[in-house]
Design a protein around this motif. Structure first.
Motif, short mmCIF file in Angstrom:
data_model
loop_
_atom_site.label_atom_id
_atom_site.label_comp_id
_atom_site.label_asym_id
_atom_site.label_seq_id
_atom_site.Cartn_x
_atom_site.Cartn_y
_atom_site.Cartn_z
N LEU A 32 0.83 -1.20 0.00
CA LEU A 32 0.00 0.00 0.00
C LEU A 32 0.87 1.25 0.00
O LEU A 32 0.53 2.26 -0.63
N ALA A 33 1.99 1.19 0.71
CA ALA A 33 2.92 2.32 0.71
C ALA A 33 3.49 2.54 -0.69
O ALA A 33 3.69 3.68 -1.12
N VAL A 34 3.74 1.44 -1.41
CA VAL A 34 4.22 1.54 -2.78
C VAL A 34 3.18 2.22 -3.67
O VAL A 34 3.50 3.06 -4.52
N THR A 35 1.92 1.86 -3.47
CA THR A 35 0.85 2.43 -4.27
C THR A 35 0.78 3.94 -4.10
O THR A 35 0.57 4.68 -5.07
N VAL A 36 0.99 4.41 -2.88
CA VAL A 36 0.99 5.85 -2.62
C VAL A 36 2.11 6.53 -3.40
O VAL A 36 1.89 7.56 -4.06
N SER A 37 3.32 5.96 -3.35
CA SER A 37 4.45 6.55 -4.06
C SER A 37 4.27 6.50 -5.57
O SER A 37 4.63 7.45 -6.28
N LEU A 38 3.72 5.40 -6.07
CA LEU A 38 3.49 5.27 -7.51
C LEU A 38 2.50 6.33 -7.98
O LEU A 38 2.71 6.99 -9.01
N PHE A 39 1.43 6.50 -7.23
CA PHE A 39 0.41 7.49 -7.57
C PHE A 39 1.03 8.89 -7.59
O PHE A 39 0.78 9.69 -8.49
N MET A 40 1.87 9.19 -6.59
CA MET A 40 2.51 10.49 -6.50
C MET A 40 3.40 10.76 -7.71
O MET A 40 3.40 11.86 -8.28
N ASN A 41 4.15 9.75 -8.14
CA ASN A 41 5.04 9.93 -9.29
C ASN A 41 4.29 10.10 -10.59
O ASN A 41 4.72 10.86 -11.46
N ILE A 42 3.18 9.40 -10.74
CA ILE A 42 2.38 9.57 -11.95
C ILE A 42 1.84 10.99 -12.04
O ILE A 42 1.94 11.65 -13.09
N VAL A 43 1.30 11.48 -10.93
CA VAL A 43 0.77 12.85 -10.90
C VAL A 43 1.89 13.84 -11.18
O VAL A 43 1.74 14.79 -11.96
N ASN A 44 3.06 13.64 -10.56
CA ASN A 44 4.20 14.54 -10.74
C ASN A 44 4.66 14.58 -12.19
O ASN A 44 4.93 15.64 -12.75
N GLY A 51 8.94 26.96 -15.98
CA GLY A 51 10.23 26.84 -15.32
C GLY A 51 10.19 26.25 -13.92
O GLY A 51 9.34 25.44 -13.59
N VAL A 52 11.15 26.69 -13.10
CA VAL A 52 11.31 26.09 -11.78
C VAL A 52 10.11 26.33 -10.86
O VAL A 52 9.79 25.50 -10.02
N GLU A 53 9.45 27.47 -11.00
CA GLU A 53 8.28 27.73 -10.16
C GLU A 53 7.17 26.73 -10.47
O GLU A 53 6.54 26.18 -9.56
N GLY A 54 6.93 26.47 -11.74
CA GLY A 54 5.91 25.50 -12.11
C GLY A 54 6.27 24.10 -11.67
O GLY A 54 5.40 23.34 -11.21
N ILE A 55 7.56 23.72 -11.81
CA ILE A 55 8.01 22.40 -11.37
C ILE A 55 7.80 22.23 -9.87
O ILE A 55 7.39 21.17 -9.39
N ALA A 56 8.08 23.28 -9.11
CA ALA A 56 7.90 23.23 -7.65
C ALA A 56 6.43 23.06 -7.29
O ALA A 56 6.08 22.27 -6.40
N MET A 57 5.56 23.78 -7.98
CA MET A 57 4.12 23.67 -7.71
C MET A 57 3.60 22.28 -8.07
O MET A 57 2.73 21.72 -7.39
N ALA A 58 4.14 21.69 -9.14
CA ALA A 58 3.76 20.33 -9.52
C ALA A 58 4.19 19.34 -8.44
O ALA A 58 3.47 18.39 -8.10
N ASN A 59 5.37 19.58 -7.87
CA ASN A 59 5.88 18.74 -6.79
C ASN A 59 4.94 18.76 -5.58
O ASN A 59 4.59 17.72 -5.02
N VAL A 60 4.51 19.95 -5.21
CA VAL A 60 3.61 20.09 -4.06
C VAL A 60 2.26 19.43 -4.33
O VAL A 60 1.71 18.71 -3.48
#
Length: 454
Positions: free
Chosen positions: A170-182, A200-209
């Motif tokens: 289940l922990a893996v599923t959370v990380s996988l979902f996060m990476n797909i969204v990112n 640029g970097v501002e958009g990348i940071a917002m995508a990360n969050v």
């Protein structure tokens, strides 16, 4: 598929939900850590299509962010040791109390650290001696990502609880979902199929969050709907009284992690003296060899959980044999993986950059890194074995001494004073890993950890 070279008797424990094995913990934990940290690699790869200065900026900021995330993981790993120890002793109520406390405590610590570091973002980035344009981008990216790092702090705590209760998938599923969204949001930011987000970097940071926020929601849902019987609704302030035990196990490892993080920041500032090319090369090399690093780290964290169960049940000889088995696996895997990376380093580097200057200086670094990874295998396994058994302060002291008295001292002497550049710094990293790994190896063999109590 069976791991024929593993003694199954000493690499598994029996739980209420079934048998918890080294393989069953390692594979999901490896994938989880891989996915959790792949966010930074994806950001670096995609920004390579945007601008090299942006790569240097995000890479420099991600060093601090990544190490803070590692601190959260190490702290949560300490909490999982307490939870596993109590489950191993058959005390399910107190294990549930520890799970609740670890999430609350992990969230509080990450909120405080994230807020402080976001406020001092400029000061944190300044010692890296980045060029002005790179520095400004790094500050923007760092402030946004670190300001919301509480999301990762809670995710790490939830993942640790799921693993301790035998639900690593289940922990893996959370990380996988996060990476797909990112990845999806990164594509939108860099290639702008629709002009709806910052570039640029501002958009990348917002995508990360945004990716961390959605992953946290999924993790919370799993926590309450996967049948763990945690009974969080009955918890109150009195439940948090076990925070002392969690901090006793989790904080020393966290302090070691932070010390290592700050030492890496200093080493980055040392490399910055050599120029942007050397700094960028370090970022690219670190991004590649991280996938060796995460193998040993995942084996170590898996070992800590099993050691917690075994020492909780006072099965000390079984725990000792577990350590021997995992050390054999970790060293073997690290040698094979680091040699493969060395042999294939040019095509791997071409995934990140076309600069022959940068690629040319990395060949010797990947060779030296083979020996870095051997020492790191000892480090990950022995350090986590000691922590899993409750022996936490000795490793912390050795880690702090080694980071500064070996890694930074020799990085400066070899890299700058003797003008060995990036290669000198990597030799210093090798000496650090070898020194710590050897001391931890001797400490575990002394069996002093059998006298520790959690």
């Amino acid at each position: 598929m069976k791991w024929k070279w593993i003694d199954a008797d000493c690499t598994s424990v029996t739980t209420a939900e079934g048998t918890l094995t080294l393989k069953g913990l390692f594979i999901p934990l490896f994938i989880e850590q891989l996915l959790m940290n792949m966010t930074g690699t994806v950001n670096t790869l995609m920004l390579g299509h945007y601008a090299d200065d942006a790569v240097a900026a995000v890479g420099a900021a991600n060093q601090v962010i990544g190490f803070l995330y590692t601190f959260y993981a190490v702290f949560s790993g300490g909490a999982s040791v307490v939870i596993s120890h109590r489950l191993g002793a058959g005390d399910e109520k107190r294990a549930s109390d520890a799970a609740f406390t670890s999430i609350v405590c992990g969230g509080a610590i990450s909120l405080i650290l994230g807020t402080i570091l976001a406020f001092f973002a400029g000061a944190v980035m300044r010692p890296m001696q980045l060029e002005t344009s790179v520095y400004e981008m790094a500050v923007v990216y760092f402030r946004i990502c670190i300001g919301f790092s509480v999301l990762q702090g809670i995710i790490s705590a939830i993942s640790a609880v799921l693993r301790s209760y035998g639900k690593p998938k289940l922990a893996v599923t959370v990380s996988l979902f996060m990476n797909i969204v990112n990845a999806v949001l990164n594509y939108v930011v860099i290639f702008q199929p629709v002009k709806i987000v910052p570039e640029g970097v501002e958009g990348i940071a917002m995508a990360n969050v945004a990716s961390h926020g959605t992953a946290l929601l999924l993790g919370v849902w799993f926590l309450f709907h996967c049948g763990l019987h945690l009974d969080f609704a009955s918890k109150n302030l009195k439940t948090l009284s076990c925070v002392g035990g969690i901090l006793k196990i989790g904080l020393p490892g966290g302090i070691s992690s932070l010390s290592y993080s700050f030492s890496q920041i200093v080493s980055t500032s040392i490399l910055a003296v050599l120029g942007t090319a050397a700094l960028t090369a370090k970022i690219y090399v670190s991004s590649i060899v991280f996938y060796v690093y995460v193998t040993g780290m995942s084996l170590g964290l898996s070992t800590a959980i099993l050691m917690g169960w075994m020492t909780g049940a006072k099965e000390y000889e079984k725990a000792y044999r577990l350590n021997q088995q995992v050390l054999k696996i970790a060293v073997s895997l690290n040698i094979v993986l680091s040699v493969l990376i060395f042999l294939c380093h040019r095509p791997l580097m071409h995934l990140f950059t076309q600069s022959e200057e940068i690629i040319g200086m990395t060949g010797v670094i990947f060779f030296i890194d083979i020996f870095v990874e051997i020492g790191r295998a000892f480090n990950h396994v022995e350090d986590n074995s000691l922590r899993g058994a409750g022996d936490v302060f000795f490793p912390m002291v050795i880690a702090v001494i080694s980071c500064w008295g070996v890694s930074i001292l020799f990085a400066y002497l070899l890299g700058i004073r003797l003008r060995m550049g990036l290669a000198g710094c990597w030799i210093a990293f090798m000496l650090d890993e070898m020194f710590r790994g050897s001391i931890f190896f001797i400490r575990f063999r002394s069996r002093k950890w059998t006298k520790k109590r959690i």
